[in-house]
Design a protein around this motif. Structure first.
Motif, short mmCIF file in Angstrom:
data_model
loop_
_atom_site.label_atom_id
_atom_site.label_comp_id
_atom_site.label_asym_id
_atom_site.label_seq_id
_atom_site.Cartn_x
_atom_site.Cartn_y
_atom_site.Cartn_z
N ILE A 297 -58.04 19.86 -7.47
CA ILE A 297 -59.50 19.88 -7.43
C ILE A 297 -60.02 20.31 -8.80
O ILE A 297 -59.55 21.29 -9.38
CB ILE A 297 -59.99 20.84 -6.34
CG1 ILE A 297 -59.52 20.35 -4.96
CG2 ILE A 297 -61.52 20.95 -6.36
CD1 ILE A 297 -59.82 21.31 -3.83
N LEU A 298 -60.99 19.56 -9.30
CA LEU A 298 -61.57 19.87 -10.61
C LEU A 298 -62.70 20.88 -10.47
O LEU A 298 -63.32 21.00 -9.42
CB LEU A 298 -62.09 18.59 -11.27
CG LEU A 298 -61.07 17.46 -11.49
CD1 LEU A 298 -61.70 16.33 -12.28
CD2 LEU A 298 -59.81 17.96 -12.18
N ASP A 299 -62.97 21.59 -11.57
CA ASP A 299 -64.11 22.49 -11.62
C ASP A 299 -64.93 22.17 -12.86
O ASP A 299 -64.62 21.25 -13.62
CB ASP A 299 -63.67 23.96 -11.58
CG ASP A 299 -62.77 24.34 -12.75
OD1 ASP A 299 -63.04 23.88 -13.89
OD2 ASP A 299 -61.82 25.12 -12.54
N SER B 159 -73.72 11.45 -14.66
CA SER B 159 -74.06 12.30 -15.80
C SER B 159 -73.31 13.63 -15.71
O SER B 159 -72.81 13.99 -14.63
CB SER B 159 -75.57 12.58 -15.81
OG SER B 159 -75.92 13.38 -14.69
N PRO B 160 -73.24 14.37 -16.80
CA PRO B 160 -72.62 15.71 -16.71
C PRO B 160 -73.29 16.58 -15.66
O PRO B 160 -72.62 17.35 -14.96
CB PRO B 160 -72.82 16.28 -18.11
CG PRO B 160 -72.90 15.08 -19.01
CD PRO B 160 -73.60 14.03 -18.19
N GLU B 161 -74.62 16.46 -15.51
CA GLU B 161 -75.35 17.25 -14.53
C GLU B 161 -74.93 16.87 -13.10
O GLU B 161 -74.82 17.74 -12.22
CB GLU B 161 -76.85 17.04 -14.71
CG GLU B 161 -77.42 17.61 -16.00
CD GLU B 161 -77.10 16.76 -17.23
OE1 GLU B 161 -77.16 17.31 -18.35
OE2 GLU B 161 -76.78 15.56 -17.06
N GLU B 162 -74.72 15.58 -12.86
CA GLU B 162 -74.29 15.13 -11.53
C GLU B 162 -72.88 15.63 -11.22
O GLU B 162 -72.59 16.04 -10.09
CB GLU B 162 -74.36 13.61 -11.45
CG GLU B 162 -75.79 13.08 -11.41
CD GLU B 162 -75.86 11.57 -11.52
OE1 GLU B 162 -76.56 10.95 -10.70
OE2 GLU B 162 -75.22 11.00 -12.43
N HIS B 163 -72.00 15.58 -12.21
CA HIS B 163 -70.66 16.14 -12.01
C HIS B 163 -70.74 17.63 -11.71
O HIS B 163 -70.03 18.14 -10.83
CB HIS B 163 -69.79 15.90 -13.25
CG HIS B 163 -69.31 14.49 -13.42
ND1 HIS B 163 -68.46 13.89 -12.52
CD2 HIS B 163 -69.56 13.57 -14.38
CE1 HIS B 163 -68.20 12.66 -12.93
NE2 HIS B 163 -68.86 12.44 -14.03
N TYR B 164 -71.62 18.32 -12.43
CA TYR B 164 -71.79 19.76 -12.21
C TYR B 164 -72.24 20.04 -10.78
O TYR B 164 -71.72 20.97 -10.13
CB TYR B 164 -72.80 20.32 -13.22
CG TYR B 164 -73.01 21.81 -13.12
CD1 TYR B 164 -72.22 22.70 -13.86
CD2 TYR B 164 -73.98 22.35 -12.27
CE1 TYR B 164 -72.39 24.07 -13.76
CE2 TYR B 164 -74.16 23.72 -12.16
CZ TYR B 164 -73.37 24.58 -12.91
OH TYR B 164 -73.55 25.93 -12.80
N THR C 65 -64.26 17.02 -6.38
CA THR C 65 -63.72 16.03 -7.30
C THR C 65 -62.23 16.27 -7.47
O THR C 65 -61.81 17.41 -7.74
CB THR C 65 -64.41 16.08 -8.67
OG1 THR C 65 -65.81 15.86 -8.52
CG2 THR C 65 -63.84 15.02 -9.60
N LEU C 66 -61.45 15.23 -7.30
CA LEU C 66 -60.01 15.30 -7.55
C LEU C 66 -59.70 14.68 -8.90
O LEU C 66 -60.31 13.69 -9.30
CB LEU C 66 -59.23 14.55 -6.47
CG LEU C 66 -59.26 15.09 -5.05
CD1 LEU C 66 -58.35 14.25 -4.15
CD2 LEU C 66 -58.84 16.55 -5.01
N GLY C 67 -58.73 15.27 -9.58
CA GLY C 67 -58.26 14.73 -10.85
C GLY C 67 -56.76 14.63 -10.87
O GLY C 67 -56.07 15.51 -10.33
N SER D 272 -64.57 11.35 -6.83
CA SER D 272 -65.53 12.36 -6.40
C SER D 272 -66.14 12.01 -5.05
O SER D 272 -66.32 10.84 -4.73
CB SER D 272 -66.66 12.50 -7.42
OG SER D 272 -66.18 12.89 -8.68
N ILE D 273 -66.48 13.05 -4.29
CA ILE D 273 -67.20 12.88 -3.04
C ILE D 273 -68.38 13.85 -3.04
O ILE D 273 -68.26 14.99 -3.50
CB ILE D 273 -66.28 13.11 -1.82
CG1 ILE D 273 -66.91 12.57 -0.54
CG2 ILE D 273 -65.90 14.57 -1.67
CD1 ILE D 273 -65.92 12.46 0.62
N LEU D 274 -69.53 13.37 -2.58
CA LEU D 274 -70.76 14.16 -2.57
C LEU D 274 -71.21 14.39 -1.13
O LEU D 274 -71.09 13.51 -0.28
CB LEU D 274 -71.86 13.38 -3.32
CG LEU D 274 -73.28 13.95 -3.27
CD1 LEU D 274 -73.38 15.25 -4.07
CD2 LEU D 274 -74.27 12.92 -3.83
N PHE D 275 -71.72 15.58 -0.88
CA PHE D 275 -72.33 15.90 0.41
C PHE D 275 -73.84 15.95 0.18
O PHE D 275 -74.39 16.99 -0.18
CB PHE D 275 -71.80 17.24 0.94
CG PHE D 275 -70.29 17.34 0.91
CD1 PHE D 275 -69.50 16.27 1.31
CD2 PHE D 275 -69.67 18.51 0.48
CE1 PHE D 275 -68.11 16.36 1.28
CE2 PHE D 275 -68.28 18.60 0.45
CZ PHE D 275 -67.50 17.52 0.84
#
Length: 234
Positions: free
Chosen positions: A22-24, A52-57, A66-68, A80-83
């Motif tokens: 899992i990424l941070d 964007s970087p903000e969306e990843h954040y 997010t898996l890497g 990535s998966i979003l809730f």
């Protein structure tokens, strides 16, 4: 750590040890570098919607996961998966889900793989890991895919997601809305299917209006065909 093992690198034709974790937020610079590199190689930019970087954040700060996949210290694949909850970009709004149902949605976002590792089915493998983790708390799995991106269409339908709508999204790109009810998957009348070219949007829209969904696909000498069946329920 989620998984470790060995994987084929198609550049040097050797197996390499990998780790999936899992990424941070500290990984965002590597994610952006990989995203920019992969997108720069695409002939059709609509195949992949960048974040964007903000969306990843936002995703890495508790609104998703997010898996890497790493070989050594180098990042080679991201999923990535979003809730999304009540956000306006909750894809379930496209299918007129209720406000209550919106909070039961998980949606797959970015999925990118370095070309050296393509052919290892990583897009599906990592998406399935995220979906499996999410299904403990979420009922519906959503994503979008370009009607012209055969590998991605094949990946999502092989995961049991159905093509439910065709619309314009993001930069007015053509997009299929695909989803799966994890608890009660759609029952389909597969004894009477219809094959439609992926570019025949008018015919596809008529089928959606009549209660059909796309559930599979194939390629022939004429191009990509989407296979439709009528919903028996849902």
């Amino acid at each position: 750590m989620i998984e470790q093992g060995e994987i084929m690198n198609h550049r040097d034709l050797r197996f390499h040890s990998f780790v999936i974790r899992i990424l941070d937020i500290n990984d965002i610079p590597q994610v952006m570098a990989l995203q920019d590199f992969v997108l720069g190689l695409l002939k059709n930019r609509s195949f992949c919607v960048p974040l964007s970087p903000e969306e990843h954040y936002q995703i890495m700060s508790g609104n998703g996961e997010t898996l890497g996949l790493f070989i050594g210290e180098k990042l080679y694949a991201v999923c990535s998966i979003l809730f999304p909850g009540h956000r306006v970009d909750n894809m379930a709004r496209q299918l007129d889900f209720s406000e209550e149902e919106l909070f039961r949605v998980a949606q797959l976002e970015l999925s990118i793989v370095h070309p050296d590792l393509r052919g290892n089915n990583l897009q599906k493998k990592m998406a399935e890991k995220l979906a499996s983790r999410a299904q403990k708390n979420y009922r519906y799995l959503f994503t979008t895919v370009s009607p012209y991106n055969y590998p991605s269409i094949k990946t999502v339908t092989s995961m049991g997601l159905n093509i439910a709508k065709l619309c314009n999204m993001y930069y007015q790109w053509d997009r299929y809305i695909v989803y799966k009810d994890i608890i009660k998957p759609l029952e389909l009348e597969k004894s009477n299917v219809i094959h439609v070219p992926n570019t025949s949007f008018k015919e596809q829209q008529q089928l959606f209006d009549q209660g059909y969904v796309g559930f599979s696909q194939f390629k022939d000498e004429e191009g990509i065909k989407i296979i439709f069946a009528k919903k028996l329920r849902g």
